[in-house]
Design a protein around this motif. Structure first.
Motif, PDB file in Angstrom:
ATOM      1  N   ARG A   1       0.832  -1.211   0.000  1.00  0.00           N
ATOM      2  CA  ARG A   1       0.000   0.000   0.000  1.00  0.00           C
ATOM      3  C   ARG A   1       0.862   1.254   0.000  1.00  0.00           C
ATOM      4  NH1 ARG A   1      -5.261   2.070   1.227  1.00  0.00           N
ATOM      5  NH2 ARG A   1      -4.954   4.276   0.820  1.00  0.00           N
ATOM      6  N   THR A   2       1.907   1.268   0.823  1.00  0.00           N
ATOM      7  CA  THR A   2       2.799   2.423   0.897  1.00  0.00           C
ATOM      8  C   THR A   2       3.513   2.648  -0.434  1.00  0.00           C
ATOM      9  OG1 THR A   2       3.118   2.033   3.255  1.00  0.00           O
ATOM     10  CG2 THR A   2       4.737   3.426   2.162  1.00  0.00           C
TER      11      THR A   2
ATOM     12  N   THR B   1       2.517   1.698  -3.384  1.00  0.00           N
ATOM     13  CA  THR B   1       1.515   2.125  -4.359  1.00  0.00           C
ATOM     14  C   THR B   1       1.188   3.603  -4.189  1.00  0.00           C
ATOM     15  OG1 THR B   1       0.572  -0.092  -4.370  1.00  0.00           O
ATOM     16  CG2 THR B   1      -0.811   1.667  -5.216  1.00  0.00           C
ATOM     17  N   ASP B   2       1.000   4.026  -2.943  1.00  0.00           N
ATOM     18  CA  ASP B   2       0.713   5.440  -2.679  1.00  0.00           C
ATOM     19  C   ASP B   2       1.855   6.339  -3.155  1.00  0.00           C
ATOM     20  OD1 ASP B   2      -1.733   4.808  -1.618  1.00  0.00           O
ATOM     21  OD2 ASP B   2      -1.102   5.025   0.478  1.00  0.00           O
TER      22      ASP B   2
END
Length: 107
Positions: A50-51, A53-54
């Motif tokens: 997630r990190t 991707t962000d």
């Protein structure tokens, strides 16, 4: 569309790495069908994904915003040059051609 599922305890019984308790389903389309690939991740892996991707999306947004700002700046310059040529009552055809070519490149 990606789907996440927290695996129930009974599915993790006897698994070599029960820490990988999050299932990520990733659809892939081929010429004639859609296949779903599943990956098992740890919760920490999911947070790292997630990190990452962000961060990637933020970088893409920044690049798009810089490109748009540069385009607006060039467009403003071409507009000013074209206006100056028209107001001079002696249109510089080479300048107007450059302005038109520039505008066509962004349409």
């Amino acid at each position: 569309m990606l789907t996440l599922r927290l695996l129930p305890e009974e599915e993790l019984a006897g698994v070599a790495d029960p820490e990988r308790c999050v299932e990520l389903a990733v659809p892939r389309s081929t010429a004639d069908r859609i296949a779903v690939r599943t990956l098992r991740l740890t919760p920490a892996d999911l947070v790292r994904l997630r990190t990452a991707t962000d961060l990637a999306l933020a970088d893409i947004r920044n690049q798009v915003m810089r490109a748009e700002a540069a385009w607006r700046q060039r467009l403003g310059k071409w507009h000013a040059e074209g206006r100056a040529a028209v107001e001079a009552n002696e249109p510089d055809t080479a300048l107007l051609s450059r302005v038109l070519e520039g505008l066509r490149a962004f349409v």
